[in-house]
Design a protein around this motif. Structure first.
Motif, PDB file in Angstrom:
ATOM      1  N   MET A  28       0.838  -1.214   0.000  1.00  0.00           N
ATOM      2  CA  MET A  28       0.000   0.000   0.000  1.00  0.00           C
ATOM      3  C   MET A  28       0.869   1.259   0.000  1.00  0.00           C
ATOM      4  O   MET A  28       0.618   2.184  -0.772  1.00  0.00           O
ATOM      5  N   GLN A  29       1.882   1.305   0.848  1.00  0.00           N
ATOM      6  CA  GLN A  29       2.717   2.504   0.956  1.00  0.00           C
ATOM      7  C   GLN A  29       3.733   2.594  -0.178  1.00  0.00           C
ATOM      8  O   GLN A  29       3.835   3.607  -0.851  1.00  0.00           O
ATOM      9  N   GLY A  30       4.526   1.537  -0.355  1.00  0.00           N
ATOM     10  CA  GLY A  30       5.606   1.568  -1.332  1.00  0.00           C
ATOM     11  C   GLY A  30       5.149   1.533  -2.773  1.00  0.00           C
ATOM     12  O   GLY A  30       5.732   2.176  -3.634  1.00  0.00           O
ATOM     13  N   LEU A  31       4.089   0.763  -3.045  1.00  0.00           N
ATOM     14  CA  LEU A  31       3.595   0.640  -4.418  1.00  0.00           C
ATOM     15  C   LEU A  31       2.362   1.487  -4.681  1.00  0.00           C
ATOM     16  O   LEU A  31       1.838   1.488  -5.785  1.00  0.00           O
ATOM     17  N   ALA A  32       1.884   2.178  -3.658  1.00  0.00           N
ATOM     18  CA  ALA A  32       0.701   3.038  -3.779  1.00  0.00           C
ATOM     19  C   ALA A  32      -0.520   2.262  -4.276  1.00  0.00           C
ATOM     20  O   ALA A  32      -1.282   2.736  -5.108  1.00  0.00           O
ATOM     21  N   LEU A  33      -0.713   1.062  -3.724  1.00  0.00           N
ATOM     22  CA  LEU A  33      -1.863   0.241  -4.099  1.00  0.00           C
ATOM     23  C   LEU A  33      -3.004   0.457  -3.114  1.00  0.00           C
ATOM     24  O   LEU A  33      -2.774   0.582  -1.917  1.00  0.00           O
ATOM     25  N   PRO A  34      -4.244   0.432  -3.614  1.00  0.00           N
ATOM     26  CA  PRO A  34      -5.377   0.442  -2.688  1.00  0.00           C
ATOM     27  C   PRO A  34      -5.412  -0.893  -1.935  1.00  0.00           C
ATOM     28  O   PRO A  34      -4.917  -1.916  -2.419  1.00  0.00           O
TER      29      PRO A  34
END
Length: 139
Positions: A28-34
């Motif tokens: 979620m943080q590193g790859l900006a995934l929901p």
């Protein structure tokens, strides 16, 4: 340098992770995934194909009917597709202490992937400022 990279060549199948909660957090943080996509990626039966095309090393990650591919020459900037939603960033891949480390050229982007062989397994460590998780793969 090429010895380290050549040792990664081949297809690797996901075996297990160090910690599922940490993995979801870094996705979620590193790859900006929901959150829903981070959960799907975390539990997917992922494969990594590491190959070489001329001077380029090619990394193809396959999961749940999707794939992400990027090519690089060690030490040279490249466009890394690091997110299954198609996001890319300028990154550089280097060999550091016998491991392949890929990090963004933008100093504000703290997401780093580190690849190493240990005990016949490929370990992919995903980390950012305060989280980290290790994914384990077998040939």
């Amino acid at each position: 340098m090429t010895d380290v990279l050549n040792s990664f060549l081949g297809t690797w199948v996901h075996d297990h992770d160090s910690d599922m909660d940490d993995l979801i957090e870094i996705l979620m943080q590193g790859l900006a995934l929901p959150l829903p996509m981070a959960r799907v990626l975390a539990v997917s039966n992922q494969r990594i194909q590491f190959s070489k095309e001329g001077n380029f090393y090619v990394v193809k990650t396959i999961f749940e009917g999707h794939s992400m591919t990027f090519k690089f020459i060690p030490g040279q900037p490249f466009n890394e597709m690091y997110n299954p939603m198609g996001k890319t960033r300028k990154a550089v891949a280097n060999i550091e202490n016998g491991k392949l480390t890929i990090r963004a050229l933008d100093a504000k982007d703290k997401y780093i992937s580190t690849w190493e062989l240990r005990g016949g397994q490929l370990l992919l460590t995903l980390s950012d400022d305060d989280e980290g998780a290790v994914r384990y793969f077998n040939r």
